[in-house]
Design an enzyme around this catalytic site. Sequence first.
Site, PDB file in Angstrom:
ATOM      1  N   ARG A 175     -42.066  -5.179 -10.141  1.00  0.00           N
ATOM      2  CA  ARG A 175     -43.031  -6.243 -10.450  1.00  0.00           C
ATOM      3  C   ARG A 175     -44.060  -6.426  -9.334  1.00  0.00           C
ATOM      4  NH1 ARG A 175     -38.492 -10.558 -11.424  1.00  0.00           N
ATOM      5  NH2 ARG A 175     -37.911  -9.416  -9.555  1.00  0.00           N
ATOM      6  N   VAL A 212     -39.483  -4.645 -15.913  1.00  0.00           N
ATOM      7  CA  VAL A 212     -38.713  -3.747 -16.797  1.00  0.00           C
ATOM      8  C   VAL A 212     -38.104  -4.473 -17.991  1.00  0.00           C
ATOM      9  CG1 VAL A 212     -38.157  -1.991 -15.054  1.00  0.00           C
ATOM     10  CG2 VAL A 212     -36.580  -3.914 -15.417  1.00  0.00           C
ATOM     11  N   LYS A 237     -23.067  -4.412 -15.509  1.00  0.00           N
ATOM     12  CA  LYS A 237     -22.882  -3.094 -14.873  1.00  0.00           C
ATOM     13  C   LYS A 237     -21.775  -2.298 -15.570  1.00  0.00           C
ATOM     14  CE  LYS A 237     -26.043  -3.312 -11.553  1.00  0.00           C
ATOM     15  NZ  LYS A 237     -27.192  -2.405 -11.518  1.00  0.00           N
ATOM     16  N   ARG A 252     -38.629  -1.458  -2.965  1.00  0.00           N
ATOM     17  CA  ARG A 252     -37.857  -1.709  -1.738  1.00  0.00           C
ATOM     18  C   ARG A 252     -36.437  -1.197  -1.945  1.00  0.00           C
ATOM     19  NH1 ARG A 252     -38.476  -6.990  -4.091  1.00  0.00           N
ATOM     20  NH2 ARG A 252     -36.476  -7.663  -4.968  1.00  0.00           N
ATOM     21  N   GLY A 253     -35.627  -1.318  -0.895  1.00  0.00           N
ATOM     22  CA  GLY A 253     -34.200  -1.008  -1.002  1.00  0.00           C
ATOM     23  C   GLY A 253     -33.935   0.408  -1.503  1.00  0.00           C
ATOM     24  N   TYR A 266     -23.242 -10.172 -13.840  1.00  0.00           N
ATOM     25  CA  TYR A 266     -23.625  -8.911 -13.186  1.00  0.00           C
ATOM     26  C   TYR A 266     -22.555  -7.849 -13.470  1.00  0.00           C
ATOM     27  CZ  TYR A 266     -24.974  -5.820  -9.234  1.00  0.00           C
ATOM     28  OH  TYR A 266     -25.360  -4.762  -8.447  1.00  0.00           O
TER      29      TYR A 266
HETATM   30  N1  LIG Z   1     -27.511  -3.720  -2.518  1.00  0.00           N
HETATM   31  C1  LIG Z   1     -26.284  -3.494  -2.924  1.00  0.00           C
HETATM   32  O1  LIG Z   1     -25.316  -3.768  -2.201  1.00  0.00           O
HETATM   33  C2  LIG Z   1     -26.028  -2.865  -4.271  1.00  0.00           C
HETATM   34  C3  LIG Z   1     -24.715  -2.481  -4.573  1.00  0.00           C
HETATM   35  C4  LIG Z   1     -24.447  -1.901  -5.796  1.00  0.00           C
HETATM   36  C5  LIG Z   1     -25.456  -1.691  -6.709  1.00  0.00           C
HETATM   37  N2  LIG Z   1     -26.735  -2.074  -6.396  1.00  0.00           N
HETATM   38  C6  LIG Z   1     -27.743  -1.853  -7.420  1.00  0.00           C
HETATM   39  O2  LIG Z   1     -28.750  -1.013  -6.898  1.00  0.00           O
HETATM   40  C7  LIG Z   1     -30.009  -1.329  -7.488  1.00  0.00           C
HETATM   41  C8  LIG Z   1     -31.049  -1.565  -6.398  1.00  0.00           C
HETATM   42  O3  LIG Z   1     -30.547  -2.568  -5.541  1.00  0.00           O
HETATM   43  P1  LIG Z   1     -31.214  -2.899  -4.123  1.00  0.00           P
HETATM   44  O4  LIG Z   1     -30.113  -3.338  -3.249  1.00  0.00           O
HETATM   45  O5  LIG Z   1     -32.116  -1.816  -3.691  1.00  0.00           O
HETATM   46  O6  LIG Z   1     -32.040  -4.208  -4.548  1.00  0.00           O
HETATM   47  P2  LIG Z   1     -33.385  -4.843  -3.956  1.00  0.00           P
HETATM   48  O7  LIG Z   1     -33.537  -4.466  -2.551  1.00  0.00           O
HETATM   49  O8  LIG Z   1     -33.353  -6.280  -4.329  1.00  0.00           O
HETATM   50  O9  LIG Z   1     -34.498  -4.106  -4.848  1.00  0.00           O
HETATM   51  C9  LIG Z   1     -34.517  -4.305  -6.242  1.00  0.00           C
HETATM   52  C10 LIG Z   1     -35.707  -3.586  -6.840  1.00  0.00           C
HETATM   53  O10 LIG Z   1     -35.718  -3.863  -8.257  1.00  0.00           O
HETATM   54  C11 LIG Z   1     -36.991  -4.432  -8.600  1.00  0.00           C
HETATM   55  N3  LIG Z   1     -36.814  -5.355  -9.714  1.00  0.00           N
HETATM   56  C12 LIG Z   1     -36.011  -6.439  -9.792  1.00  0.00           C
HETATM   57  N4  LIG Z   1     -36.169  -7.070 -10.974  1.00  0.00           N
HETATM   58  C13 LIG Z   1     -37.112  -6.349 -11.653  1.00  0.00           C
HETATM   59  C14 LIG Z   1     -37.739  -6.488 -12.915  1.00  0.00           C
HETATM   60  N5  LIG Z   1     -37.439  -7.504 -13.746  1.00  0.00           N
HETATM   61  N6  LIG Z   1     -38.661  -5.570 -13.294  1.00  0.00           N
HETATM   62  C15 LIG Z   1     -38.994  -4.547 -12.467  1.00  0.00           C
HETATM   63  N7  LIG Z   1     -38.431  -4.363 -11.262  1.00  0.00           N
HETATM   64  C16 LIG Z   1     -37.519  -5.260 -10.864  1.00  0.00           C
HETATM   65  C17 LIG Z   1     -37.469  -5.107  -7.314  1.00  0.00           C
HETATM   66  O11 LIG Z   1     -38.872  -5.274  -7.257  1.00  0.00           O
HETATM   67  P3  LIG Z   1     -39.627  -6.623  -7.742  1.00  0.00           P
HETATM   68  O12 LIG Z   1     -38.784  -7.779  -7.312  1.00  0.00           O
HETATM   69  O13 LIG Z   1     -40.958  -6.543  -7.080  1.00  0.00           O
HETATM   70  O14 LIG Z   1     -39.721  -6.494  -9.238  1.00  0.00           O
HETATM   71  C18 LIG Z   1     -37.029  -4.074  -6.291  1.00  0.00           C
HETATM   72  O15 LIG Z   1     -37.950  -3.005  -6.248  1.00  0.00           O
HETATM   73  C19 LIG Z   1     -29.766  -2.543  -8.394  1.00  0.00           C
HETATM   74  O16 LIG Z   1     -29.601  -2.125  -9.722  1.00  0.00           O
HETATM   75  C20 LIG Z   1     -28.460  -3.106  -7.864  1.00  0.00           C
HETATM   76  O17 LIG Z   1     -27.745  -3.812  -8.853  1.00  0.00           O
HETATM   77  C21 LIG Z   1     -27.051  -2.648  -5.206  1.00  0.00           C
END
Ligand SMILES: NC(=O)c1ccc[n+]([C@@H]2O[C@H](COP(=O)([O-])OP(=O)(O)OC[C@H]3O[C@@H](n4cnc5c(N)ncnc54)[C@H](OP(=O)(O)O)[C@@H]3O)[C@@H](O)[C@H]2O)c1
Length: 251
Positions: free
Chosen positions: A35, A58, A153, A13-14, A149
């Site tokens: 997962r 992971v 990061k 997702r995302g 966090y």
């Molecule tokens: N959204 C923001 O505003 C933002 C800003 C800056 C940086 N980021 C970074 O961008 C990345 C993606 O964020 P997002 O917003 O797309 O988040 P998200 O929508 O919550 O998606 C997170 C993804 O990571 C997977 N994931 C989480 N824990 C995991 C684990 N232990 N093993 C394997 N997969 C795992 C989730 O799938 P499952 O839960 O099914 O495992 C999901 O596919 C992250 O590293 C986040 O820190 C996000």
Amino acid sequence: MTPRNCLVTGASRGIGSVIAGRLSAAGHRVALTARGADQLAEVAAKLSGPSLCLPADVTDPAAVDNVFSTVEDAWGPVEVLVLNAGAAVAKPMAKLTDDEWYGQLELNLTAPFRAMRRAIPAMTRSNWGRIVVIASIAGKIGEPNLSAYTASKHGVIGLMRAAAAELAKTGVTVNAVCPGYVDTPMTDGWVGKIAARTGKDRAEIRTALEHKQPIRRLITADEVADVVDLCVASAAITGQAITVDGGAVQS
Ligand SMILES: NC(=O)c1ccc[n+]([C@@H]2O[C@H](COP(=O)([O-])OP(=O)(O)OC[C@H]3O[C@@H](n4cnc5c(N)ncnc54)[C@H](OP(=O)(O)O)[C@@H]3O)[C@@H](O)[C@H]2O)c1
């Protein structure tokens, strides 16, 4: 364009799902991991080219090793590694438990280290590789109520810089993308948690998050994927932590 073997973590997702879609649309073979097997299969089913759907946590070293081995058996070594899986624990530092602290380091820092370590030998053997970490502006500035966090990061940006320096002569580039607040389920989750903690209206909280970007809106996952595409295309961009936040952090 040479089709490459890509592995995207957190692809269900995302941001990760959009990156997987973009790599696939560009003609690459894309392995996806996260997962949740069902959500991952839904994303894989929409891809235009060859894909492998490999559910794994992971933070489980054996499971990640198995993901790499499965890609190698099917297509050959991973050539483009996008380390996107991540999550945030949001609470004041004084209330953060040891388990939460170690959990954030494990997911956002140690898991990328292990995946890089697994990918690098085959990349250096073939004199070509691309590693892109999705970090955050929390890897560049201190964020309140996000200490673990933020530390993880900052750490993963240090890891990326060290790897880029170490691999500079090998044809392997290593970069990070540092988004501000992106319109994804993670940000939706933050809105919900802040609403629960403060009792504030969700729309008001979302607007406040939008206004953290000087461009007065959330970043889109496609805008993050644009920079991943750039990092994959370029042999000269390495060791960079590229900010995609509408101008909030000028670095
Ligand atoms: N959204 C923001 O505003 C933002 C800003 C800056 C940086 N980021 C970074 O961008 C990345 C993606 O964020 P997002 O917003 O797309 O988040 P998200 O929508 O919550 O998606 C997170 C993804 O990571 C997977 N994931 C989480 N824990 C995991 C684990 N232990 N093993 C394997 N997969 C795992 C989730 O799938 P499952 O839960 O099914 O495992 C999901 O596919 C992250 O590293 C986040 O820190 C996000």
